[in-house]
Design an enzyme around this catalytic site. Structure first.
Site, short mmCIF file in Angstrom:
data_model
loop_
_atom_site.label_atom_id
_atom_site.label_comp_id
_atom_site.label_asym_id
_atom_site.label_seq_id
_atom_site.Cartn_x
_atom_site.Cartn_y
_atom_site.Cartn_z
N GLU A 258 0.88 -1.18 0.00
CA GLU A 258 0.00 0.00 0.00
C GLU A 258 0.91 1.22 0.00
O GLU A 258 1.47 1.58 1.04
CB GLU A 258 -0.89 -0.02 1.24
CG GLU A 258 -1.85 -1.18 1.30
CD GLU A 258 -2.96 -1.09 0.24
OE1 GLU A 258 -3.65 -2.08 0.03
OE2 GLU A 258 -3.10 -0.01 -0.37
N CYS A 292 -2.39 8.75 2.55
CA CYS A 292 -2.07 8.38 1.16
C CYS A 292 -3.26 8.58 0.24
O CYS A 292 -3.13 8.45 -0.97
CB CYS A 292 -1.59 6.94 1.09
SG CYS A 292 -2.81 5.80 1.70
N1 LIG Z 1 0.90 5.03 1.61
C1 LIG Z 1 0.90 5.47 2.86
O1 LIG Z 1 -0.02 5.26 3.65
C2 LIG Z 1 2.09 6.20 3.35
C3 LIG Z 1 2.90 6.88 2.47
N2 LIG Z 1 3.98 7.54 2.94
C4 LIG Z 1 4.84 8.25 2.01
O2 LIG Z 1 6.19 8.01 2.36
C5 LIG Z 1 6.85 9.27 2.54
C6 LIG Z 1 7.94 9.13 3.55
O3 LIG Z 1 7.32 8.78 4.81
P1 LIG Z 1 8.04 7.76 5.68
O4 LIG Z 1 7.45 7.55 6.99
O5 LIG Z 1 9.50 8.12 5.63
O6 LIG Z 1 7.72 6.44 4.84
P2 LIG Z 1 8.69 5.21 4.68
O7 LIG Z 1 8.19 4.44 3.55
O8 LIG Z 1 10.11 5.63 4.71
O9 LIG Z 1 8.43 4.40 6.08
C7 LIG Z 1 7.32 3.57 6.22
C8 LIG Z 1 7.74 2.36 7.04
O10 LIG Z 1 8.75 1.66 6.33
C9 LIG Z 1 9.91 1.49 7.16
N3 LIG Z 1 11.08 1.47 6.31
C10 LIG Z 1 11.75 2.51 5.75
N4 LIG Z 1 12.77 2.05 5.01
C11 LIG Z 1 12.77 0.68 5.12
C12 LIG Z 1 13.57 -0.40 4.62
N5 LIG Z 1 14.61 -0.18 3.82
N6 LIG Z 1 13.24 -1.68 4.95
C13 LIG Z 1 12.18 -1.92 5.75
N7 LIG Z 1 11.39 -0.96 6.27
C14 LIG Z 1 11.69 0.32 5.95
C15 LIG Z 1 9.84 2.67 8.11
O11 LIG Z 1 10.63 2.39 9.25
P3 LIG Z 1 11.31 3.64 10.05
O12 LIG Z 1 10.21 4.41 10.64
O13 LIG Z 1 12.15 2.97 11.08
O14 LIG Z 1 12.10 4.41 9.05
C16 LIG Z 1 8.35 2.70 8.41
O15 LIG Z 1 8.02 1.68 9.33
C17 LIG Z 1 5.72 10.19 3.00
O16 LIG Z 1 6.10 11.53 2.80
C18 LIG Z 1 4.62 9.73 2.08
O17 LIG Z 1 4.82 10.30 0.80
C19 LIG Z 1 4.34 7.51 4.27
C20 LIG Z 1 3.51 6.87 5.18
C21 LIG Z 1 2.30 6.19 4.77
O1 LIG Z 2 -2.19 5.04 4.68
C1 LIG Z 2 -3.09 5.85 4.74
O2 LIG Z 2 -2.97 7.04 4.55
C2 LIG Z 2 -4.43 5.28 5.12
O3 LIG Z 2 -4.61 4.09 4.39
C3 LIG Z 2 -5.53 6.24 4.84
S1 LIG Z 2 -7.06 5.63 5.42
O4 LIG Z 2 -7.14 4.17 5.20
O5 LIG Z 2 -7.12 5.94 6.85
O6 LIG Z 2 -8.03 6.36 4.63
#
Ligand SMILES: NC(=O)C1=CN([C@@H]2O[C@H](COP(=O)(O)OP(=O)(O)OC[C@H]3O[C@@H](n4cnc5c(N)ncnc54)[C@H](OP(=O)(O)O)[C@@H]3O)[C@@H](O)[C@H]2O)C=CC1
Ligand SMILES: O=C(O)[C@H](O)CS(=O)(=O)O
Length: 487
Positions: A258, A292
């Site tokens: 996701e 997201c």
């Molecule tokens: N689709 C979604 O719901 C989300 C999207 N994002 C996007 O990601 C961008 C950066 O956010 P961020 O929190 O840095 O997201 P990341 O993808 O960097 O982190 C998400 C998770 O992945 C872990 N992670 C990071 N690098 C690795 C790796 N090499 N191997 C395994 N696990 C890893 C992080 O651990 P740790 O915290 O220890 O770094 C955290 O638990 C945001 O600005 C947004 O654009 C972020 C969050 C949710």
């Molecule tokens: O990762 C996210 O931002 C969440 O999936 C959004 S939601 O499921 O809470 O709408």
């Protein structure tokens, strides 16, 4: 640093690793957890070693064998108890969530109830993993098709929904009969530990859910390379998702990804403008824009653009930025300074490309360094970072359009394909546009589409697989076909 929140159940605060049903508080390599509203350290969390990770794998494998001895109905009852315990502890869980993530307490409570709904939903799905029989081509043959748990799963979750994103993985996994090792985001480990604590209280076998913390790169490499892990589920950035996808190939794991989004939101000239403005505000500013599925690119038909922008300005002016524990707060701080720098750079790039800043655009330093103002920008070109990148901040960027074909082309013009939204009262247009948008999820006349009973997920660079609905449990099952010759 002493914890500043008071809980009815202080045991919900766990700062260790959870392995084999035991909390392991190491005195080595601790990492700090901060309150984003005050930048103060909340506590320190234990970091897992390679030995801890190997122990978690062994424990998960044993727990799966134990979990298989339960009937589907017995598993269902335990998952339903987990749901009931989350509801009973919802206020405490919300406080923990706001403390480490910063969102307003009302939103945090909403997330806890949303996360709980996945346990409620999959407690029922656990009893409905039906197989099938197929008429055989040969005489005296019986053909069975069964769905069995895929195996030990690894989950990596983000900081933006530290409870719900883990719930959306754990609930279907255990309902399918799997054990899980979860690694939550380093910014928000306490919510994951609290959820696991309640799982133990609900009666899950020791080791069915293990929660580990530590250096994400090292843990990622361990998860990807260990063949005992048969499934990896990840919510986070597309960049990390690609890395995980590439590195799981050698052990052929089942994947759920996701990833990032860049949602378009289109307001056609026949839209109900008040419904559209409400939908924009709700889809943009939830979690201070850190979701997201937030609308990133707002396309407004040029004939109503000024009217909609004026109404948006009025609604944005009402939004209160502040500490999540303040009952009047509607927008909390961003998660960290990196997020603030990213948001500022997007605004600066837009303003150097003739965009008009209508409100906001910077931090409110009176509140703190992470409090980014709700921002409205009127853009004259789509050649902006604001258009191409996932914003993940409370920045509402508006673009004009004249024709349906033009706006559909613009809406589909990024590599992402997670959520999209549009507002129209014309049923022919609704059918046509819903068919034309290249997204996994579409909201029509609404800005809020997430729920436990629907298949949440994206296409293109927004990932693989679905979470929620009956589709969500399929991610944790594998198919077995049995051909019985009754000779
Ligand atoms: N689709 C979604 O719901 C989300 C999207 N994002 C996007 O990601 C961008 C950066 O956010 P961020 O929190 O840095 O997201 P990341 O993808 O960097 O982190 C998400 C998770 O992945 C872990 N992670 C990071 N690098 C690795 C790796 N090499 N191997 C395994 N696990 C890893 C992080 O651990 P740790 O915290 O220890 O770094 C955290 O638990 C945001 O600005 C947004 O654009 C972020 C969050 C949710
Ligand atoms: O990762 C996210 O931002 C969440 O999936 C959004 S939601 O499921 O809470 O709408």
């Amino acid at each position: 640093m002493a914890l500043e929140i008071t809980l009815f159940n202080p045991e919900l605060i766990q700062t260790g690793l959870l392995i084999d049903g035991k909390w392991i508080n190491t005195n080595r390599d601790l990492f700090p957890v901060f309150n984003p509203a005050t930048n103060e350290e909340i506590c320190k969390i234990s970091i897992a070693t390679e030995e801890d990770l190997l122990f978690a794998i062994d424990s998960a494998q044993l727990a799966m064998k134990e979990w298989q001895k339960y009937t589907a109905k017995e598993r269902s009852k335990i998952i339903k108890t987990w749901y009931e315990l989350i509801i009973a502890n919802a206020d405490d869980l919300a406080k923990i969530l706001t403390f480490e993530q910063g969102k307003p307490l009302t939103e945090a409570k909403g997330e806890i109830l949303y996360g709980a709904s996945y346990f409620e939903w999959y407690a029922e799905e656990a009893k409905r993993i039906y197989g099938e029989t197929i008429p055989a081509n040969q005489p005296n043959q019986k053909i069975l098709v069964e769905y069995e748990p895929v195996g030990v799963c690894a989950a990596i979750t983000p900081w933006n929904f530290p409870n719900a994103m883990l719930a959306r993985k754990v609930a279907p996994a255990v309902a399918a009969g799997c054990a899980m090792i979860a690694k939550p985001a380093s910014q928000t480990p306490l919510s994951a530990n609290a959820l696991a604590y309640l799982g133990l209280k609900a009666g899950i076998p020791a080791g069915l859910l293990n929660v580990i913390h530590g250096h994400s790169g090292q843990i990622g490499e361990f998860f990807c390379s260990n063949p005992a892990i048969r499934k990896l589920t990840f919510t986070g950035s597309t960049e990390v998702g690609i890395w995980l996808y590439q590195n799981c190939a050698n052990t052929m794991k089942k994947m759920s990804l996701e990833l990032g989004g860049n949602a378009p939101l289109i307001v056609f000239e026949d839209a109900d403008i008040d419904i559209a403005v409400d939908g924009i505000i709700k889809s943009k500013f939830r979690n201070s824009g850190q979701t997201c599925v937030c609308s990133n690119r707002i396309f407004i038909h040029n004939s109503i653009r000024d009217t909609v922008i004026e109404k948006l300005g009025i609604e944005i002016a009402k939004l209160k930025l502040g500490n999540g524990f303040d009952a009047t707060t509607q927008l909390g701080p961003l998660i960290d300074n990196k997020a603030v720098i990213h948001a500022k750079s997007l605004v600066e790039d837009a303003l150097t490309n003739n965009a008009q800043l209508i409100t906001g655009g910077n931090i409110d330093i009176n509140l703190g360094e992470l409090f980014f103002q709700p921002t409205l920008i009127n853009c004259e070109t789509t050649n902006l970072r604001l258009f191409k990148e996932e914003i993940f901040a409370p920045i509402l960027a508006v673009y004009g359009f004249d024709s349906d074909d033009e706006v559909i082309k613009l809406a589909n013009s990024t590599p992402y394909g997670l959520a999209s939204y549009f507002f129209s009262q014309n049923i022919k247009r609704i059918y046509h546009v819903a068919e034309a948008l290249q997204y996994g999820m579409i909201g029509v006349n609404t800005g809020i589409i997430s729920a436990e009973n629907v298949p949440f997920g994206g296409v293109k660079m927004s990932g693989l697989g679905r979470e929620g609905g009956h589709q969500g449990i399929e991610e944790y099952l594998q198919t077995k076909y049995v051909c019985m010759s009754l000779v």
